[in-house]
Design a protein around this motif. Structure first.
Motif, PDB file in Angstrom:
ATOM      1  N   ILE A   1     -47.767  -8.436  25.595  1.00  0.00           N
ATOM      2  CA  ILE A   1     -48.787  -7.698  25.537  1.00  0.00           C
ATOM      3  C   ILE A   1     -49.078  -7.287  27.149  1.00  0.00           C
ATOM      4  CG2 ILE A   1     -51.506  -7.144  25.462  1.00  0.00           C
ATOM      5  CD1 ILE A   1     -51.768  -8.869  23.233  1.00  0.00           C
ATOM      6  N   GLY A   2     -48.703  -8.030  27.464  1.00  0.00           N
ATOM      7  CA  GLY A   2     -48.664  -7.163  29.481  1.00  0.00           C
ATOM      8  C   GLY A   2     -47.327  -6.899  29.954  1.00  0.00           C
ATOM      9  N   ALA A   3     -46.711  -7.129  28.639  1.00  0.00           N
ATOM     10  CA  ALA A   3     -45.313  -6.547  29.645  1.00  0.00           C
ATOM     11  C   ALA A   3     -45.377  -5.473  29.451  1.00  0.00           C
ATOM     12  CB  ALA A   3     -44.085  -7.443  28.811  1.00  0.00           C
ATOM     13  N   ASP A   4     -44.464  -4.632  30.272  1.00  0.00           N
ATOM     14  CA  ASP A   4     -44.035  -3.237  30.195  1.00  0.00           C
ATOM     15  C   ASP A   4     -43.330  -2.057  29.169  1.00  0.00           C
ATOM     16  OD1 ASP A   4     -44.917  -2.348  32.797  1.00  0.00           O
ATOM     17  OD2 ASP A   4     -43.131  -3.786  33.973  1.00  0.00           O
ATOM     18  N   LEU A   5     -42.637  -3.547  28.447  1.00  0.00           N
ATOM     19  CA  LEU A   5     -41.996  -2.704  26.870  1.00  0.00           C
ATOM     20  C   LEU A   5     -41.543  -4.395  26.543  1.00  0.00           C
ATOM     21  CD1 LEU A   5     -39.264  -0.679  26.888  1.00  0.00           C
ATOM     22  CD2 LEU A   5     -38.964  -2.050  25.238  1.00  0.00           C
ATOM     23  N   ARG A   6     -41.671  -3.789  25.003  1.00  0.00           N
ATOM     24  CA  ARG A   6     -41.744  -5.199  23.906  1.00  0.00           C
ATOM     25  C   ARG A   6     -40.064  -5.017  23.384  1.00  0.00           C
ATOM     26  NH1 ARG A   6     -45.853  -4.643  25.666  1.00  0.00           N
ATOM     27  NH2 ARG A   6     -45.600  -2.922  25.099  1.00  0.00           N
ATOM     28  N   ILE A   7     -39.180  -5.291  23.327  1.00  0.00           N
ATOM     29  CA  ILE A   7     -37.776  -6.089  22.401  1.00  0.00           C
ATOM     30  C   ILE A   7     -38.581  -7.367  20.695  1.00  0.00           C
ATOM     31  CG2 ILE A   7     -35.677  -6.235  21.894  1.00  0.00           C
ATOM     32  CD1 ILE A   7     -35.092  -5.947  24.766  1.00  0.00           C
ATOM     33  N   PHE A   8     -38.793  -6.659  19.544  1.00  0.00           N
ATOM     34  CA  PHE A   8     -39.322  -7.001  19.095  1.00  0.00           C
ATOM     35  C   PHE A   8     -37.947  -7.571  17.817  1.00  0.00           C
ATOM     36  CE2 PHE A   8     -42.718  -4.948  19.550  1.00  0.00           C
ATOM     37  CZ  PHE A   8     -44.263  -5.593  19.648  1.00  0.00           C
TER      38      PHE A   8
ATOM     39  N   SER B   1     -37.176  -2.808  18.822  1.00  0.00           N
ATOM     40  CA  SER B   1     -36.747  -3.065  17.974  1.00  0.00           C
ATOM     41  C   SER B   1     -35.354  -3.379  16.855  1.00  0.00           C
ATOM     42  CB  SER B   1     -38.095  -2.680  16.536  1.00  0.00           C
ATOM     43  OG  SER B   1     -37.762  -3.402  15.322  1.00  0.00           O
ATOM     44  N   TYR B   2     -35.517  -4.555  17.133  1.00  0.00           N
ATOM     45  CA  TYR B   2     -33.880  -4.409  15.578  1.00  0.00           C
ATOM     46  C   TYR B   2     -34.202  -6.141  14.265  1.00  0.00           C
ATOM     47  CZ  TYR B   2     -32.318  -2.733  20.380  1.00  0.00           C
ATOM     48  OH  TYR B   2     -32.349  -1.471  21.378  1.00  0.00           O
ATOM     49  N   ARG B   3     -33.384  -5.950  14.379  1.00  0.00           N
ATOM     50  CA  ARG B   3     -33.351  -6.954  13.628  1.00  0.00           C
ATOM     51  C   ARG B   3     -31.924  -7.213  13.787  1.00  0.00           C
ATOM     52  NH1 ARG B   3     -33.668  -3.017   9.127  1.00  0.00           N
ATOM     53  NH2 ARG B   3     -31.253  -3.093   8.861  1.00  0.00           N
ATOM     54  N   THR B   4     -31.813  -9.491  13.306  1.00  0.00           N
ATOM     55  CA  THR B   4     -31.020 -10.294  13.841  1.00  0.00           C
ATOM     56  C   THR B   4     -30.599 -11.011  13.086  1.00  0.00           C
ATOM     57  OG1 THR B   4     -32.450 -11.890  13.813  1.00  0.00           O
ATOM     58  CG2 THR B   4     -32.576 -10.805  16.474  1.00  0.00           C
TER      59      THR B   4
END
Lengths: 622, 425
Positions: free
Chosen positions: B291-298, B314-317
């Protein structure tokens, strides 16, 4: 003719010269005022008014140093007005129309009564020099006057040229001869010179003006005087008239622009932007078809009227034509046509904070010759030069004014560090500490300095100390109050019900709380004199701002305290542009604060200078 | 004047350590330690000896003459072996010599400036350059050095000077033909500058990020492949990966240079309800950091308790297992370039919004100016009777802004600037 030996010689009896001579004499120096004629002492050559915004501050400060201008103006004043009365006290400026004859007479009377001061009539044609040290003046009649120090206050005499349309005449004011030999001597000193111009309007015969159709501007019902010692206006009070130029006036001026000295290419000097000629106004503000003209009587016993706002260098016949196009002036007779005067001035950056010429010894310059305009600016410089010329002669400490204590300090600093690009006039906006440098507290700011300097009479000292004691006791009573919001509200003063206790001074800091409101809370103050009450209120209004400014004031004083030796070599500083080096050489800043105000100065350059100063002082102490 | 010395290279073990000396005794000190003073600007291999004649080290010795060194003073550099013990011994020996002392923080730079070798702007920018790790940071420092902020301040200042001039005209020319009320124009000018200040202050965050690095969190359900992606991004085995869900419990940080931007990528514990106490703590920490990060990769769809924000990716893996052409696979490398590309672009967008205000000193000046403007605006609204006070507030605002680049208490700037320097630089 042989003259006695003096401590100080002042050359010139205008506003700078008179104030300089009186200041030197008050210091106890044997002083000679050398003037072409006694009749020229205290003459107002331009408009017959003293004071105004910024200028009124200067008069009050001169008075606080026990100078003469304020008292003389109070005796000669025929219409007093406090400008900006509705605005805050910091920007209010006392102003008075003066009767020329009364002013001159009062100044002469003061001068004759002054101890240590002789008036010598004569034309100064040369300085006496021993090497670079001035020690007197030579007169046209072959006589000499010797002294320890010399103050030159000769206004516009340096290559003065008067223009009326395309006719020109060499001379200082109308009727005076310009002194050629002295000018050549000053050339020989190799001081940097510049050229300026200034203009006057045609003078009118008041009997030929139709006052009945004009708007009238009366003075204030209760005159605000200049001197802290004056109690009431002495002369009969009069009103001024107001009229306006119109489309026809402007048409006449526009058609004849080529015949104006200024627009016909006869004048190279730079004129003041804030006091434009009517030609300038018509050209630069072409969209306005009317300008205000104040009709100011020059005195109670003369018919001459000074139409303020229409100075000009057009030929006399054009002046008559446009004057007659103005309402109320249709049949007005011109007593003396308006003219423009062009003259050389000495770049004041060649002077130090005492107004002494840096490259000579014992020679001081004051007044219009330094590129200023206005009686008040001239007188204030006269005061500074006179005090310091006496200090040198009597071997006392120099008398230095600071930007943090006075408008005088602001002006001297501006002149000696920045020089002038147009005739220098005082404005309140020039003073960065304007809220504390007020006309109303000039005595609190400077009279202690005057006492310390020893240039003050006994009467003023007693009046001042009495006033300070009264202010102190009122402030103490008010400061001792500690009132809850409830108590305050009970006295009819609205404050936030925030539970915090307030002193009487806190309450006075609110714009809309009057002294009389606070008296309800402290009945012991009901006998306070109105003058004292007003002073305490004025101080309280700005108390918070002034407290905030103290940090800046201290920073400035610290920088003022960091002296730059007169032999400091700016050329050796790597990293300064040649342009900036040149400006620093011309300005010769005496301290870091002054260096910071040199045009084009950057913080990087300033730190460089500071660093070098520290390094030099470390080397010296090592 | 004292001769100063300090370790100029980073402290700790290294191949070579550089010790710098500056001041009148610099060359005498070299003579004492090495037996002779080599010719200026010629590297010489010399033996350094202690006071009792024992050998301290062999090192490359360089000397510089007065006026021809970084500080502008007589100076020397001793390049010795980067052992902490050796460095300590050489420094101790120098400290014993008369007239020599350990340099204060920033003292070399300060002397350089005092001798006209650097100006103040260069000094400030130099501090940033020294700190710069990536191309964008270097460019930002360079932009400062070029005076971009100064130019912006000059525009604000011009507007405020105009506003002040309007007030002053009403005050100083009360008797002449000037308008009596200029409040509307003045408020408009103040509002314009205030908006500019607000925008610049809003950009402070991004600018600061450029300086300190962006934080990017990889978020997703357990075993979705977060650590595998981290390793692919890092190009090395930074995090332990396995097919067992919940392998990562702590937060693993990897610092990257992503197309010139400094980025710290956080690999976090998979988000799920768990009875394992240690894993539960990891999950909670993961949420907090994400939550505190500048950007999230979901990764995947399941990211319980971590809301996505604008600009998040956001990516599927596990494309290698599912055959999904739109998904990525850290194992085969499918789509990893796309992740890097999109992440870089997302961060570049933010860096582009970076304000010119990168230093706390500058930010405080702007905040001070902004609050004076609010005061001025409120007072001007009262009309001409309070113009003296309004003008004072404007003066304060102008002074605060000028303090970024212009005149202020010089001593204060110097102290502030030099206190930010590390020893020996």
């Amino acid at each position: 003719m042989k003259h006695a030996h003096y401590d100080v010689i002042v050359v010139g009896g205008g506003h700078a010269g008179s104030e300089a001579a009186h200041a030197a004499a008050r210091m106890g120096a044997r002083t000679a005022l050398v003037t072409m004629s006694r009749d020229g002492i205290g003459v107002m050559s331009c408009n017959p008014a003293i004071g105004g915004l910024g200028k009124g501050h200067l008069v009050r400060e001169i008075d606080a140093m026990d100078g003469v201008m304020g008292r003389v103006a109070d005796r000669a004043g025929i219409q007093f007005r406090l400008l900006n009365r509705r605005k805050g006290p910091a920007v209010q400026g006392p102003r008075a129309q003066a009767d020329r004859a009364l002013y001159k007479a009062a100044m002469l009377e003061e001068t004759d009564a002054r101890q240590n001061l002789d008036v010598i009539e004569g034309e100064v044609v040369d300085f006496l020099f021993a090497g670079q040290r001035a020690f007197g003046v030579a007169l046209a009649d072959g006589g000499e006057v010797r002294a320890h120090t010399v103050v030159l206050t000769t206004g516009t005499f340096l290559r003065g040229v008067i223009h009326i349309g395309d006719s020109r005449e060499v001379g200082g004011r109308m009727g005076d001869k310009a002194s050629v030999r002295l000018a050549e001597r000053i050339d020989g000193l190799n001081l940097p010179l510049g050229r300026l111009k200034t203009g006057t309007p045609p003078r009118l015969n008041g009997r030929t003006i139709d006052w009945s159709v004009l708007e009238s501007q009366p003075g204030d019902p209760e005159p605000e005087l200049f001197s802290f010692l004056s109690e009431k206006a002495e002369a009969r009070q009069i009103a001024c008239g107001i009229t306006h130029t119109n489309a026809t006036t402007h048409e006449i001026i526009r058609e004849n622009l080529s015949r104006s000295a200024m627009y016909g290419g006869h004048i190279d000097g730079v004129g003041p932007r804030y006091c434009p000629s009517i030609e300038d106004k018509v050209v630069r503000f072409a969209d306005k078809d009317s300008h205000q003209v104040f009709l100011e009587p020059e005195g109670l016993t003369t018919d001459t009227v000074y139409p303020n706002g229409i100075s000009t260098s057009l030929p006399a016949d054009v002046q008559a034509a446009y004057i007659h196009s103005i309402r109320g002036l249709e049949t007005a007779e011109i007593v003396q046509p308006g003219y423009a005067i062009e003259y050389d001035y000495v770049d004041p950056r060649a002077l130090d904070l005492r107004l002494a010429v840096s490259s000579c010894e014992n020679l001081f310059f004051a007044g219009q010759i330094n590129g200023t305009t206005g009686y008040e600016e001239a007188a204030a410089q006269g005061l500074v030069a006179g005090l310091n010329a006496a200090a040198v002669a009597l071997d006392r400490d120099p008398v230095i004014f600071s930007r943090t204590d006075s408008y005088i300090g602001v002006m001297i600093d501006d002149l000696t560090t920045r020089g002038v690009a147009e005739p220098y006039r005082m404005f309140t906006s020039r003073a960065e500490f304007r809220l504390s440098l007020r006309a109303d507290n000039a005595d609190q700011r400077l009279t202690p300095k005057a006492i310390e300097t020893g240039c003050i009479g006994e009467e003023r000292r007693i009046v001042f100390e009495d006033k300070i004691a009264k202010i102190g006791s009122v402030r103490e009573s008010l400061g001792a109050l500690s009132l809850t919001p409830k108590e305050v509200r009970a006295a009819g003063i609205e404050v936030a019900q925030d539970g915090s206790r307030r002193s009487g001074l806190d309450l006075l800091a609110f714009q809309d709380v009057r002294f009389s409101d606070v008296v309800l809370l402290e009945p012991g103050l009901s006998g306070t004199e109105p003058e004292i009450a007003r002073q305490v209120k004025n101080d309280a209004i700005y108390a918070n701002y002034i407290a905030r400014q103290m940090r800046d004031v201290e920073a400035l004083r610290r920088e003022e305290g960091t002296g730059i030796p007169s032999d400091f070599d700016f050329d050796q500083l790597q990293g300064l542009s040649n342009e900036l080096k040149g400006k620093l050489r011309a300005a010769r800043p005496e301290n870091l604060a002054q260096a910071g105000r040199v045009d084009g100065m950057t913080p990087a350059a300033l730190t460089l200078i500071l660093s070098r100063l520290r390094q030099d002082s470390r080397k010296r102490s090592a | 004047m004292d001769t100063i010395f300090a370790l100029a290279s980073a402290p700790g073990k290294a191949g070579v350590a550089v010790i710098r000396l500056s001041g009148p005794e610099a060359h005498d000190a070299v003579a004492t330690l090495c037996g002779r003073v080599p010719n200026a600007r010629r590297a010489s291999l010399l033996r350094l000896r202690d006071g009792d004649g024992t050998v301290l080290d062999d090192g490359l010795v360089l000397t510089f003459d007065d006026g021809a060194s970084f500080t502008g003073e007589r100076a020397a550099e001793l390049q010795v072996h980067g052992s902490m013990a050796t460095v300590r011994a050489v420094l101790a020996r120098l400290g014993d010599l008369p007239g020599l002392r350990q340099a204060d923080p920033g003292e070399f730079t300060r002397r350089a400036m005092e001798n006209g070798r650097l100006d103040l702007a260069q000094v400030e920018a130099l501090a940033d350059l020294i700190e710069a790790e990536t191309e964008t940071q270097r460019r930002q420092a360079q932009r400062m050095l070029d005076g971009a902020l100064g130019a912006r301040v000059e525009l604000w200042r011009a507007d405020l000077v105009r506003a002040a001039a309007l007030l002053e005209a009403v005050i100083d020319f009360a008797d002449e033909e000037v308008p009596e009320d200029v409040s509307v124009e003045v408020v408009a000018l103040i509002d314009k500058v205030a908006a500019g200040l607000d925008a610049e202050l809003a950009g402070f965050g991004a600018a600061e990020r450029v300086r300190t690095g962006f934080e990017v969190a990889i978020v997703g359900a357990p075993n979705v492949g977060k650590s595998t992606l981290l390793n692919a991004l890092a190009g090395r085995q930074a995090a332990l990966t396995s097919e067992i869900a919940g392998t990562t419990r702590d937060v693993i940080e990897v610092r990257l240079d992503l197309g010139g931007l400094a980025v710290t990528v956080l690999d976090t514990a998979g988000l799920r309800e768990t009875d394992d106490q240690v894993e539960a703590m990891g999950v909670s920490l993961a949420r907090e950091r994400a939550i505190g990060a500048d950007l999230r990769i979901f990764l995947g769809d399941d990211a319980e308790g971590v809301p996505a924000r604008d600009g998040d990716l956001s990516y599927r893996t596990k494309a290698d297992l599912t055959g999904d052409p739109a998904a990525i696979s850290a194992v085969t490398g499918q789509g990893i370039d796309r992740v890097i590309d999109e992440l870089r672009r997302a961060l570049e967008d933010r860096a582009a919004g970076a304000g010119l205000v990168t230093r706390e000193r500058h930010r405080l000046a702007l905040v001070g100016g902004r609050s004076a403007l609010s005061e001025a605006s409120a007072v001007v609204a009262h009309g001409p009777d309070l113009y003296d006070v309004a003008a004072e507030e404007l003066r304060v605002a102008i002074r605060r802004l000028e303090s970024v680049v212009g005149r202020v208490d010089v001593e204060a700037i110097l102290d502030d600037v030099f206190s930010n320097f590390c020893l020996g630089k």
